[in-house]
Scaffold this active site. Structure first.
Site, mmCIF file in Angstrom:
data_model
loop_
_atom_site.group_PDB
_atom_site.id
_atom_site.type_symbol
_atom_site.label_atom_id
_atom_site.label_comp_id
_atom_site.label_asym_id
_atom_site.label_seq_id
_atom_site.Cartn_x
_atom_site.Cartn_y
_atom_site.Cartn_z
ATOM 1 N N TRP A 188 4.712 -15.488 34.878
ATOM 2 C CA TRP A 188 4.147 -14.544 35.842
ATOM 3 C C TRP A 188 4.239 -15.189 37.214
ATOM 4 C CZ3 TRP A 188 -0.014 -15.228 39.240
ATOM 5 C CH2 TRP A 188 -0.231 -14.121 40.076
ATOM 6 N N GLU A 229 5.827 -11.173 32.663
ATOM 7 C CA GLU A 229 4.649 -10.338 32.943
ATOM 8 C C GLU A 229 4.733 -9.691 34.322
ATOM 9 O OE1 GLU A 229 1.026 -12.598 33.080
ATOM 10 O OE2 GLU A 229 -0.253 -10.818 33.301
ATOM 11 N N LYS A 231 3.328 -6.733 37.292
ATOM 12 C CA LYS A 231 2.045 -6.405 37.915
ATOM 13 C C LYS A 231 2.268 -5.356 38.992
ATOM 14 C CE LYS A 231 -1.939 -8.835 39.863
ATOM 15 N NZ LYS A 231 -2.580 -10.129 40.059
ATOM 16 N N ASP A 262 -0.268 -6.741 30.725
ATOM 17 C CA ASP A 262 -1.630 -7.149 31.089
ATOM 18 C C ASP A 262 -2.432 -5.878 31.366
ATOM 19 O OD1 ASP A 262 -3.898 -7.780 32.826
ATOM 20 O OD2 ASP A 262 -3.081 -9.817 32.937
ATOM 21 N N HIS A 265 -3.029 -4.599 35.020
ATOM 22 C CA HIS A 265 -1.925 -4.626 35.979
ATOM 23 C C HIS A 265 -1.284 -3.283 36.266
ATOM 24 C CE1 HIS A 265 -1.017 -9.220 35.798
ATOM 25 N NE2 HIS A 265 -2.259 -8.939 36.117
ATOM 26 N N ASP A 299 -9.299 -8.806 36.330
ATOM 27 C CA ASP A 299 -9.619 -9.951 35.484
ATOM 28 C C ASP A 299 -11.071 -10.057 35.033
ATOM 29 O OD1 ASP A 299 -6.951 -11.269 35.536
ATOM 30 O OD2 ASP A 299 -7.349 -11.228 37.688
ATOM 31 N N ASP A 329 -6.871 -12.592 29.145
ATOM 32 C CA ASP A 329 -6.674 -13.014 30.539
ATOM 33 C C ASP A 329 -7.783 -12.454 31.419
ATOM 34 O OD1 ASP A 329 -5.762 -13.983 32.905
ATOM 35 O OD2 ASP A 329 -3.999 -12.679 33.047
#
Ligand code: RNT
Ligand code: ZN
Length: 422
Positions: A188, A229, A231, A262, A265, A299, A329
């Protein structure tokens, strides 16, 4: 003969109720016991790492709060992880970042990191029969200070980060070989712009080239898997993120990498649950970063939300547990950090249990027969079934504290260990 406890009696009643729906609670518990969750080391020290005293800088992510007791060194972090793992049923994994290297006080640049700098982590995991996962760290570094790493326009900077990524894959493969379970190394990067760019194309062309260079060395899939990953935005990359969802979806499919989804994201109303079966139609495996987005932050500690339950349902309904690596995460520095791990992981496992307790066959039959009334009614009735009694039984069987007893254990640890850290 010992009398049955209230926990056991409640479980017996729950077993009968689920049995009435054709659901075998013992089978659900057996399946749950076999699901490893990769605990992220970075919840224990606010994504600081041990490279310098500066902690997390940049990268579009931030840990806020100043709850006492942050782990200041690897031994403290391992002790905290041991405390948390003892309160979570099942056998799990640990997910490390490159900034958690132990270099014996010597400065080792990130592009020179090697398996030896993680030997103590490896030995710790081995002694616990745990697998390790890994992440190169493309933030909290002078060469990431302007917000670009693998997509950097400066060739020297870009190459530095390519070498870091390549070094981390070798560390991951060494973990996998030593521990007998493949390590997922997840890339990431924070690269992006605060404001509207004039050129969205060039950084993406560079990122694609950099990824090809990072992944150039073939590694044995028995020991190692690569993930990428994407975002949507970060702090100071609100307008443009080079590694967007579409970018990495394309990359993962073309280069046969794992895509990391994620949960924090995407757009605020966009969940990852629906994406799982879609991307698994094209990819062999994926990685999840189970997280909880709240407004602009991605998060927060995972809780038993509808979003989480939807993710777990998809994993079970699609029979995807063997193809999905589950990682956590989140990072919250405003509450006890050990409790944060325990809450997040236990919630994830509870969500999986609820999904495993579904009468999947019955629901599918109704759907196939066009009985959408029955499907909706049954799904809603399931929400008040006594899954808590089954969860308690699982904790009992796995010898971890039930209910709020785990919190008492964390509080005792806080008094005797965390409070001594200044
Ligand atoms: C950041 C990504 C990434 C990090 C960790 C620390 O938005 O989610 O996974 O949280 O690498
Ligand atoms: Zn993530």
């Amino acid at each position: 003969m010992s009398e049955t406890s209230p926990i056991e009696r409640a479980y017996e009643l729950a077993r009968e109720r689920y049995g009435g729906l054709g659901v075998d609670t013992a089978r659900a518990l057996e399946a749950l016991g076999g699901v490893p969750v990769s605990l992220h080391c970075w919840q224990g020290d606010d994504v600081g790492g041990f490279e310098s005293d500066e902690g997390l800088t940049g990268g579009g992510i931030q840990a806020t709060g100043n709850y006492p007791g942050r782990a200041r060194a690897a031994d403290e972090l391992r002790a905290d992880l041991d405390r948390a793992l003892g309160l979570i049923p099942g056998r799990h994994r640990l997910n490390l970042h490159a900034i958690y290297a132990e270099t014996g006080g010597r400065k080792v640049e990130r592009d020179e990191l090697a398996p030896e700098h993680f030997a103590r982590w490896r030995d710790w995991a081995k002694a616990r029969d745990m697998g390790l996962d890994f992440n190169p760290t493309f933030f909290s570094h002078p060469l990431a200070a302007d917000g670009f790493t693998l997509a950097h326009a400066d060739e020297g900077v870009r190459r530095f980060w390519v070498r870091h990524g390549a070094a981390c894959r070798r560390i991951g493969a060494a973990f996998g070989e030593a521990l007998g379970t493949p390590c997922v190394t997840n890339v990431w990067i924070p690269d992006g712009y605060k404001d509207t760019p004039a050129d969205r194309k060039a950084p993406r062309v560079r990122l694609r080239q950099s990824l090809d260079e990072v992944f150039a060395e073939p590694l044995d899939p028995r020991y190692h898997r690569d993930a990428v990953e994407g975002k949507l935005f970060g702090i100071a990359s609100e307008s443009y993120v080079v590694g967007s969802h579409e970018f990495y979806l394309g990359y993962a499919i073309q280069s046969r990498k794992l895509l990391c989804l994620d949960a924090g994201h995407y757009h605020p109303t966009e969940g990852i649950a629906d994406k799982i079966s879609a991307v698994l139609a094209f990819l062999d495996e994926i990685l999840l970063h189970v997280s909880r987005g709240v407004r602009w932050d991605s998060d927060h500690v995972v809780v038993l939300s509808d979003d989480l339950r939807a993710i777990a349902e998809e994993l079970v309904r699609g029979d995807f547990l063997g193809r999905v690596h589950i990682g956590l995460d989140f990072f919250d520095a405003s509450i006890n950090r050990v409790a944060a791990w325990v809450i997040g992981t236990r919630c994830l496992l509870k969500a999986l249990l609820i999904a495993l307790l579904e009468p999947a066959g019955k629901l599918r039959e109704m759907e196939a027969a066009g009985d959408f009334t029955g499907r909706l009614a049954l799904l809603e009735e399931l929400k008040t079934m006594p899954f808590g009694a089954v969860w308690d039984c699982h904790c009992l069987q796995q010898s971890v504290p039930l209910g709020s007893a785990w919190l008492e254990a964390v509080r005792a640890y806080e008094r005797s260990v965390l409070a001594q850290r200044s």
